[in-house]
Design a protein around this motif. Structure first.
Motif, PDB file in Angstrom:
ATOM      1  N   PRO A  53     -21.804 -26.285 -58.437  1.00 21.04           N
ATOM      2  CA  PRO A  53     -22.695 -27.214 -57.707  1.00 21.04           C
ATOM      3  C   PRO A  53     -24.043 -27.401 -57.981  1.00 21.04           C
ATOM      4  CG  PRO A  53     -21.475 -25.745 -56.195  1.00 21.04           C
ATOM      5  CD  PRO A  53     -21.241 -25.469 -57.862  1.00 21.04           C
ATOM      6  N   VAL A  54     -24.865 -28.460 -57.701  1.00 24.88           N
ATOM      7  CA  VAL A  54     -26.348 -28.623 -57.820  1.00 24.88           C
ATOM      8  C   VAL A  54     -26.891 -29.192 -56.401  1.00 24.88           C
ATOM      9  CG1 VAL A  54     -28.363 -29.709 -58.926  1.00 24.88           C
ATOM     10  CG2 VAL A  54     -26.040 -29.122 -60.408  1.00 24.88           C
ATOM     11  N   VAL A  55     -27.694 -28.538 -56.121  1.00 24.98           N
ATOM     12  CA  VAL A  55     -28.356 -28.957 -54.746  1.00 24.98           C
ATOM     13  C   VAL A  55     -29.813 -29.159 -55.029  1.00 24.98           C
ATOM     14  CG1 VAL A  55     -28.955 -28.101 -52.416  1.00 24.98           C
ATOM     15  CG2 VAL A  55     -26.832 -27.332 -53.333  1.00 24.98           C
ATOM     16  N   ASP A  56     -30.143 -30.388 -54.145  1.00 26.40           N
ATOM     17  CA  ASP A  56     -31.470 -31.120 -54.581  1.00 26.40           C
ATOM     18  C   ASP A  56     -32.394 -30.779 -53.267  1.00 26.40           C
ATOM     19  OD1 ASP A  56     -33.635 -32.710 -55.256  1.00 26.40           O
ATOM     20  OD2 ASP A  56     -32.601 -34.232 -55.723  1.00 26.40           O
ATOM     21  N   GLY A  74     -23.692 -26.443 -47.932  1.00 26.74           N
ATOM     22  CA  GLY A  74     -22.706 -25.637 -47.301  1.00 26.74           C
ATOM     23  C   GLY A  74     -21.364 -25.456 -47.884  1.00 26.74           C
ATOM     24  N   SER A  75     -21.009 -26.550 -48.679  1.00 26.82           N
ATOM     25  CA  SER A  75     -19.661 -26.347 -49.474  1.00 26.82           C
ATOM     26  C   SER A  75     -19.916 -25.510 -50.790  1.00 26.82           C
ATOM     27  CB  SER A  75     -19.001 -27.617 -49.821  1.00 26.82           C
ATOM     28  OG  SER A  75     -19.831 -28.510 -50.659  1.00 26.82           O
ATOM     29  N   ALA A  76     -21.302 -25.571 -51.293  1.00 26.91           N
ATOM     30  CA  ALA A  76     -21.410 -24.787 -52.356  1.00 26.91           C
ATOM     31  C   ALA A  76     -21.398 -23.281 -52.065  1.00 26.91           C
ATOM     32  CB  ALA A  76     -22.919 -24.890 -53.031  1.00 26.91           C
ATOM     33  N   CYS A  77     -21.950 -23.045 -50.831  1.00 29.01           N
ATOM     34  CA  CYS A  77     -21.901 -21.607 -50.470  1.00 29.01           C
ATOM     35  C   CYS A  77     -20.606 -21.011 -50.060  1.00 29.01           C
ATOM     36  CB  CYS A  77     -22.916 -21.433 -49.252  1.00 29.01           C
ATOM     37  SG  CYS A  77     -24.573 -21.635 -49.756  1.00 29.01           S
ATOM     38  N   ARG A  78     -19.753 -22.170 -49.479  1.00 25.99           N
ATOM     39  CA  ARG A  78     -18.475 -21.590 -49.092  1.00 25.99           C
ATOM     40  C   ARG A  78     -17.403 -21.556 -50.298  1.00 25.99           C
ATOM     41  NH1 ARG A  78     -18.407 -23.853 -43.336  1.00 25.99           N
ATOM     42  NH2 ARG A  78     -20.393 -24.729 -43.324  1.00 25.99           N
ATOM     43  N   ASP A  79     -17.461 -22.436 -51.091  1.00 25.97           N
ATOM     44  CA  ASP A  79     -16.458 -22.628 -52.090  1.00 25.97           C
ATOM     45  C   ASP A  79     -16.806 -21.634 -53.622  1.00 25.97           C
ATOM     46  OD1 ASP A  79     -15.134 -24.295 -50.323  1.00 25.97           O
ATOM     47  OD2 ASP A  79     -16.040 -26.006 -51.417  1.00 25.97           O
ATOM     48  N   TRP A  80     -18.053 -21.625 -53.815  1.00 23.51           N
ATOM     49  CA  TRP A  80     -18.568 -21.020 -55.078  1.00 23.51           C
ATOM     50  C   TRP A  80     -19.394 -19.736 -54.733  1.00 23.51           C
ATOM     51  CZ3 TRP A  80     -17.307 -22.450 -60.059  1.00 23.51           C
ATOM     52  CH2 TRP A  80     -16.536 -23.547 -60.154  1.00 23.51           C
ATOM     53  N   GLY A  81     -20.297 -19.949 -53.822  1.00 23.47           N
ATOM     54  CA  GLY A  81     -21.083 -18.827 -53.636  1.00 23.47           C
ATOM     55  C   GLY A  81     -22.454 -18.825 -54.620  1.00 23.47           C
ATOM     56  N   PHE A  82     -22.390 -19.797 -55.212  1.00 21.82           N
ATOM     57  CA  PHE A  82     -23.278 -20.005 -56.353  1.00 21.82           C
ATOM     58  C   PHE A  82     -23.793 -21.641 -56.308  1.00 21.82           C
ATOM     59  CE2 PHE A  82     -22.817 -16.268 -58.278  1.00 21.82           C
ATOM     60  CZ  PHE A  82     -23.641 -16.014 -59.460  1.00 21.82           C
ATOM     61  N   PHE A  83     -25.044 -22.019 -56.648  1.00 26.97           N
ATOM     62  CA  PHE A  83     -25.462 -23.238 -57.163  1.00 26.97           C
ATOM     63  C   PHE A  83     -26.906 -23.403 -57.775  1.00 26.97           C
ATOM     64  CE2 PHE A  83     -27.175 -22.106 -52.825  1.00 26.97           C
ATOM     65  CZ  PHE A  83     -28.467 -22.795 -52.630  1.00 26.97           C
ATOM     66  N   GLY A 233     -25.034  -7.133 -54.005  1.00 27.56           N
ATOM     67  CA  GLY A 233     -24.860  -6.545 -52.616  1.00 27.56           C
ATOM     68  C   GLY A 233     -25.461  -6.989 -51.406  1.00 27.56           C
ATOM     69  N   LEU A 234     -26.890  -7.466 -51.830  1.00 22.81           N
ATOM     70  CA  LEU A 234     -27.756  -8.071 -50.650  1.00 22.81           C
ATOM     71  C   LEU A 234     -27.576  -9.215 -50.236  1.00 22.81           C
ATOM     72  CD1 LEU A 234     -30.720  -6.058 -52.331  1.00 22.81           C
ATOM     73  CD2 LEU A 234     -29.054  -5.046 -50.773  1.00 22.81           C
ATOM     74  N   GLY A 235     -28.671  -9.864 -49.651  1.00 26.83           N
ATOM     75  CA  GLY A 235     -28.359 -11.045 -48.933  1.00 26.83           C
ATOM     76  C   GLY A 235     -28.324 -12.427 -49.820  1.00 26.83           C
ATOM     77  N   LEU A 236     -29.414 -12.619 -50.575  1.00 26.60           N
ATOM     78  CA  LEU A 236     -29.695 -13.756 -51.283  1.00 26.60           C
ATOM     79  C   LEU A 236     -30.113 -13.285 -52.620  1.00 26.60           C
ATOM     80  CD1 LEU A 236     -28.667 -16.901 -50.629  1.00 26.60           C
ATOM     81  CD2 LEU A 236     -31.282 -17.251 -50.501  1.00 26.60           C
ATOM     82  N   THR A 237     -29.671 -14.102 -53.731  1.00 31.83           N
ATOM     83  CA  THR A 237     -30.130 -13.818 -55.095  1.00 31.83           C
ATOM     84  C   THR A 237     -30.801 -15.044 -55.749  1.00 31.83           C
ATOM     85  OG1 THR A 237     -28.482 -12.207 -55.515  1.00 31.83           O
ATOM     86  CG2 THR A 237     -29.701 -12.839 -57.222  1.00 31.83           C
ATOM     87  N   LEU A 238     -31.792 -15.221 -56.094  1.00 35.89           N
ATOM     88  CA  LEU A 238     -32.668 -16.312 -56.624  1.00 35.89           C
ATOM     89  C   LEU A 238     -33.177 -15.940 -58.244  1.00 35.89           C
ATOM     90  CD1 LEU A 238     -34.218 -15.464 -53.932  1.00 35.89           C
ATOM     91  CD2 LEU A 238     -34.641 -17.961 -54.127  1.00 35.89           C
ATOM     92  N   LEU A 239     -32.400 -16.649 -59.166  1.00 27.71           N
ATOM     93  CA  LEU A 239     -32.302 -16.344 -60.610  1.00 27.71           C
ATOM     94  C   LEU A 239     -33.149 -17.706 -61.264  1.00 27.71           C
ATOM     95  CD1 LEU A 239     -29.623 -14.836 -63.002  1.00 27.71           C
ATOM     96  CD2 LEU A 239     -30.750 -17.153 -63.632  1.00 27.71           C
ATOM     97  N   GLY A 264     -35.565 -26.162 -65.437  1.00 27.89           N
ATOM     98  CA  GLY A 264     -36.485 -26.390 -64.214  1.00 27.89           C
ATOM     99  C   GLY A 264     -35.789 -25.783 -62.694  1.00 27.89           C
ATOM    100  N   ALA A 265     -34.530 -25.612 -62.964  1.00 31.04           N
ATOM    101  CA  ALA A 265     -33.672 -25.108 -61.718  1.00 31.04           C
ATOM    102  C   ALA A 265     -33.563 -23.782 -61.379  1.00 31.04           C
ATOM    103  CB  ALA A 265     -32.352 -25.712 -61.810  1.00 31.04           C
ATOM    104  N   PHE A 266     -33.345 -23.364 -60.181  1.00 30.29           N
ATOM    105  CA  PHE A 266     -33.160 -21.894 -60.016  1.00 30.29           C
ATOM    106  C   PHE A 266     -31.529 -21.824 -59.616  1.00 30.29           C
ATOM    107  CE2 PHE A 266     -37.579 -21.775 -58.792  1.00 30.29           C
ATOM    108  CZ  PHE A 266     -38.002 -20.460 -59.195  1.00 30.29           C
ATOM    109  N   VAL A 267     -31.078 -20.776 -59.998  1.00 28.72           N
ATOM    110  CA  VAL A 267     -29.524 -20.441 -59.936  1.00 28.72           C
ATOM    111  C   VAL A 267     -29.638 -19.523 -58.482  1.00 28.72           C
ATOM    112  CG1 VAL A 267     -27.453 -19.447 -60.558  1.00 28.72           C
ATOM    113  CG2 VAL A 267     -28.928 -20.451 -62.170  1.00 28.72           C
ATOM    114  N   ILE A 268     -29.010 -19.934 -57.441  1.00 27.62           N
ATOM    115  CA  ILE A 268     -28.991 -19.183 -56.308  1.00 27.62           C
ATOM    116  C   ILE A 268     -27.629 -18.754 -55.911  1.00 27.62           C
ATOM    117  CG2 ILE A 268     -29.691 -19.410 -53.655  1.00 27.62           C
ATOM    118  CD1 ILE A 268     -32.129 -20.147 -55.189  1.00 27.62           C
ATOM    119  N   ASN A 269     -27.396 -17.390 -55.488  1.00 21.32           N
ATOM    120  CA  ASN A 269     -26.145 -17.170 -54.850  1.00 21.32           C
ATOM    121  C   ASN A 269     -26.340 -16.109 -53.736  1.00 21.32           C
ATOM    122  OD1 ASN A 269     -26.842 -15.156 -57.271  1.00 21.32           O
ATOM    123  ND2 ASN A 269     -25.176 -13.959 -56.375  1.00 21.32           N
ATOM    124  N   VAL A 270     -24.908 -16.391 -53.050  1.00 15.15           N
ATOM    125  CA  VAL A 270     -24.774 -15.612 -51.796  1.00 15.15           C
ATOM    126  C   VAL A 270     -24.430 -14.020 -52.161  1.00 15.15           C
ATOM    127  CG1 VAL A 270     -23.051 -15.474 -49.842  1.00 15.15           C
ATOM    128  CG2 VAL A 270     -23.984 -17.762 -50.867  1.00 15.15           C
TER     129      VAL A 270
END
Ligand code: OGA
Ligand code: NI
Length: 352
Positions: A53-56, A74-83, A233-239, A264-270
């Motif tokens: 998923p890509v979120v803008d 929402g669906s990125a965080c539910r289905d993949w945990g990554f965007f 293991g923590l809350g949110l990761t921003l890569l 130019g994008a960040f990779v964010i994961n739950v």
């Protein structure tokens, strides 16, 4: 590894031998060789089309598109945990300075990088990534790990003085990532149907740490792992990708999906704590890194902690709790213990 009993997690130093191995990977020493682990799990190939998923962020902020984009988030965080997050609005100069300082640090000769080397049983500083008590194997990477927030928890002796731009770049970057986290949690709250302040408040003022990784190129990518499969293991990761080298893979339904970094994008994961806070609605996904044959790869990874008034537990607004509540300090200890064992602490909190 010595004294496994009282040592929950260990990081090995980068020795002259390790550095020489990374510089010329024609021969892979035993400590790095683990071809069975590399082969564990099917990697989805270029023959099968898939899209992480890509979120803008610009659409999240635009009333015309906001609703649809929040649903996507929402669906990125539910289905993949990554965007991947585009148009994120983070100050470009701050990002560029962080990238430059990161590259300059990793390019220094080993002797200079050792000025911030990990100390015995330590967590912060320059060295290998964690290795598990059950495994002698090392990851194919050099990593610098630091606590960045709150200010009074910073350990200056591990913050590189070389390059001279590093500390200031990280100070500014750390602030930007705190702000980005706040902005993102507003939209996550909308998706979850909880008050904005409630979710934002679980992150605000909590600890933030950073891992800088450099994955050297490797002539035998079928033998080594850049970062062992794990959940954050923590809350949110921003890569942040410092370069355009791919390598990160996300596990979904047992298969590895390589992530193709968007410029130019960040990779964010739950992370696991966000999974708990959302009562299991958002998923923390397993991921790993494989090195590239030709190109080195550097990343800057921010970990945002979260809790509700010192407790890790599901938000009461999200229905009957499916995870036990635990003191945040105990959570962090338990998480390290589980990491060292190769298990997941969050599983032990699940109410059956
Ligand atoms: C991490 C991590 C991935 C990367 O530091 O937890 O998963 O691509 N890093 O560096
Ligand atoms: Ni990770």
């Amino acid at each position: 590894m010595e004294r496994i009993g009282d040592k929950v997690i260990s990081r090995a130093e980068i020795t002259d031998d390790a550095s020489a191995t990374f510089a010329d990977s024609t021969v892979i020493p035993d400590r790095y060789a683990r071809p069975d682990e590399v082969r564990d799990g099917v990697v989805v190939g270029s023959d099968e089309s898939y899209e992480l998923p890509v979120v803008d962020m610009a659409r999240l902020l635009n009333p015309e598109f906001s609703e649809a984009e929040i649903a996507k988030l929402g669906s990125a965080c539910r289905d993949w945990g990554f965007f991947q997050l585009t148009n994120h609005g983070v100050d470009e100069a701050v990002v560029e300075d962080m990238k430059d300082s990161t590259l300059q640090f990793f390019r220094l000769p080993l002797e200079k990088k050792k000025a911030v080397a990990i100390q015995a049983n330590g967590f912060e500083g320059f060295g290998h990534h964690y290795n598990r008590a059950s495994s002698e194997k090392l990851d194919w990477a050099e990593s610098l790990i630091l606590v960045t927030q709150p200010h009074e928890q910073r350990n200056n002796e591990f913050w590189p003085a070389d390059p001279s731009t590093f500390r200031d770049a990280l100070d500014k970057y750390s602030m930007e990532m705190s702000n980005l986290t706040s902005r993102l949690t507003v939209f996550m709250a909308s998706d979850l149907g909880v008050e904005q302040e409630t979710l934002m408040g679980t992150f605000q003022g909590k600890t933030q740490s950073v891992a800088f990784h450099y994955y050297p190129p490797c002539h035998h990518p079928d033998k080594v792992i850049g970062i062992t499969p794990h959940h954050d293991g923590l809350g949110l990761t921003l890569l942040l990708h410092v370069d355009d080298t791919p390598g990160l893979q996300v596990r979904k339904n047992g298969r590895w999906y390589p992530l193709n970094p968007l410029p130019g994008a960040f990779v964010i994961n739950v992370g696991d704590i966000l999974q708990i806070l959302t009562n299991g609605t958002y998923k923390s996904a397993e991921h790993r890194v494989l090195p590239d044959v030709e190109k080195g790869r550097a990343t800057v990874v921010m970990f945002q902690n979260a809790c509700v008034a010192g407790i890790v537990k599901p938000l009461p607004e999200l229905g009957e709790a499916t995870y036990k509540a635990i003191d945040h300090v105990e959570y962090v200890k338990g998480n390290f213990r589980a990491l060292a064992e190769g298990t997941r602490f969050v599983d032990s909190l699940k109410i059956m």
